[in-house]
Design an enzyme around this catalytic site. Structure first.
Site, short mmCIF file in Angstrom:
data_model
loop_
_atom_site.label_atom_id
_atom_site.label_comp_id
_atom_site.label_asym_id
_atom_site.label_seq_id
_atom_site.Cartn_x
_atom_site.Cartn_y
_atom_site.Cartn_z
N GLU A 93 10.35 37.58 112.66
CA GLU A 93 10.38 36.33 113.45
C GLU A 93 9.70 35.21 112.66
O GLU A 93 8.78 34.55 113.15
CB GLU A 93 9.69 36.54 114.81
CG GLU A 93 10.31 37.64 115.64
CD GLU A 93 9.64 37.85 116.99
OE1 GLU A 93 8.95 36.90 117.47
OE2 GLU A 93 9.79 38.93 117.58
N GLU A 130 4.77 44.27 120.61
CA GLU A 130 3.48 43.64 120.94
C GLU A 130 2.59 44.50 121.84
O GLU A 130 2.06 44.04 122.84
CB GLU A 130 3.72 42.27 121.57
CG GLU A 130 4.48 41.31 120.66
CD GLU A 130 4.78 39.97 121.30
OE1 GLU A 130 4.36 39.76 122.46
OE2 GLU A 130 5.43 39.14 120.65
#
Length: 480
Positions: free
Chosen positions: A391, A276
């Site tokens: 995810e 991220e």
């Protein structure tokens, strides 16, 4: 009725000691009415404090509570097979002008044991066997899932890849006391703890399940002391220089990779090296994340915008040759983020530093549409990188029969798309990982006080949902 005031920290609050009342390895549900003394809405949470060999904490429910209102907070938990003590406590809120946190009031607390026969795992077709010719079928799990016989049996039956949700992040592995002790003997290398790491890796090895390592470098869940002079926890402590931070970064990556590779060879087949790190709102010219929630990204301010590249340089240097290195991020299908990620990937690929792209794939029930998601996937795959859906969950706030069928159809369409891309040579997709084993512990239910969510393949009692059969591509689930 219980009220706790004079709270000097976010985690202070009413605490119920339950150790002598609970059976091991048992599912419990709870509910309570909760209120606070603040003048604005507050996010309050129910959490667990579990003492075994060490003490760990788990968030199990979260609600948004308006000023002056009683709100129900409810959740569930499974007790471990053995524990020394077990407590349910309530926390949260933001400090007021005097630095004190609003009082938390609690009433009508109910905790009850759920009695329901567990479905034998072999009563269902195996998910990983259904897709073994296409991709590894993975699941994001916790240490508690490994320790519980019911959940661990489900993992062994349906998944041939696992990812630890939190247990392999820097906040779990970095050892503050040992790192400080290293300084006293002129060793600046950060120290890691390996007890939990051993347990996770041994489970994977002993059950012949591959593991994705998650994650080496992240601006969240990395303790701030890691970036400070003398590993200080003092608020005013100075950040270290770029040179020192690069040394710490390499030593940390080296310590984790070499420990895993030497003690559990071949178990970890891929690492999310950096997580991220792209933010379309960043002031950085390449959209490298410079802040998060209004606070500076400590990697950015100590190392600089090239902290991503430096992380991959060190990972490539110390990883075994058969371990794939990934960049991992969310909202990878948003056009403004996609462009910045592509530029980053191309730069890393030109230098031989990266093998794959991790698309987190936290999806809504309608957004993005599958065509747009596929287009983004193919843009990344077009670089020649391996793609992992790392995810995957599909946000759903209703468990009505109609909505559960919508969820199943969405899973089926997504998996059909993945297999189509593989069959037609459009993309090398090596892994699809659902982010959580069952609805009872999905992170989405604990986010922003949004209430219970139903995004996964198994319900809170570990029974397969229609979504399970959609993921399995059963004909009973329509593809429209």
């Amino acid at each position: 009725f219980l009220s706790v005031d004079g709270r000097t920290a976010n985690w202070n609050g009413p605490k119920l000691e339950l150790g002598g009342m609970l059976l091991p390895n048992t599912l419990y549900e709870f509910s309570a009415l909760i209120k606070h003394s603040g003048e604005v809405a507050q996010d309050l949470a129910a959490s667990l404090e579990i003492k075994m060999a060490s003490t760990h904490f788990e968030n199990t429910a979260r609600v948004r509570v308006s000023a002056g209102e009683w709100v129900e907070i409810a959740g569930s938990f499974v007790t471990p097979e053995a524990f020394e003590s077990f407590a349910l406590y309530f926390e949260g809120g933001e400090a007021m002008e005097d630095g004190i946190f609003p009082a938390i009031e609690l009433t009508d607390v109910v905790i009850y044991r759920v009695i329901k026969e567990v479905l034998p795992p072999d009563a269902l077709p195996s998910l990983w066997e259904a897709h073994v010719d296409y991709f590894k079928t993975g699941v994001g799990i916790t240490l508690a899932d490994l320790r519980n016989p019911d959940t661990s049996a489900l993992i062994k039956r349906h998944f041939n890849s696992i990812t630890m949700g939190n247990e392999m992040k820097p906040s779990s592995l970095l050892d503050h006391a040992a790192s400080v002790a290293n300084l006293e003997v002129n060793n600046s290398a950060p120290a890691i703890r390996t007890d939990v790491l051993d347990e996770c890796l041994a489970f994977a090895r002993d059950n012949n399940i591959a593991m994705r390592g998650h994650t080496l470098v992240w601006h969240e869940q990395t303790p701030l002391w890691f970036f400070k002079e003398d590993y200080s926890r003092e608020d005013g402590a100075e950040f270290v220089s770029r040179e020192v931070m690069l040394e710490r970064l390499e030593n940390y990556i080296k310590a984790v990779l070499e420990y895993c590779q030497e003690n559990f060879p071949g178990v970890i087949y891929a690492w999310d090296v950096v997580n991220e790190a792209i933010d379309p709102g960043s002031a950085d010219e390449n959209k490298i994340r410079d802040t998060h929630d209004g606070k500076p990204n400590p990697w950015y301010i100590t190392v600089g915008p090239d902290y991503i590249e430096q992380s991959f340089i060190f990972a490539r240097k110390h990883a075994d040759s058969d371990v794939a290195l990934f960049y991992n991020d969310f909202n990878t299908f948003h056009s403004n983020k996609l462009i910045a990620i592509l530029a980053l990937l191309e730069s890393l690929q030109e230098k031989g530093l990266i093998d794959g792209m991790g698309m987190q794939s936290h999806l809504g029930i309608t957004d993005p549409n599958i065509v747009d998601f596929q287009e983004a996937l193919l843009r990344y795959a077009g670089l020649g990188l391996e793609i992992h859906l790392t995810e995957l969950d599909i946000n759903l706030d209703s468990d009505s029969e109609e909505d559960l069928m919508r969820l199943a159809v969405r899973y089926r369409r997504l998996i059909n798309m993945v297999r189509f891309c593989i069959e037609n040579g459009l993309a090398n997709i090596g892994n699809v990982t659902v982010w959580g084993l069952s609805d009872r512990d999905t992170w989405l239910s604990f986010r922003d006080g949004g209430g219970r969510k139903y995004p996964l393949l198994f319900d809170g009692y570990l029974y397969p949902k229609l979504a399970f059969y959609g993921f399995l591509l059963c004909d009973s689930i329509p593809d429209f």
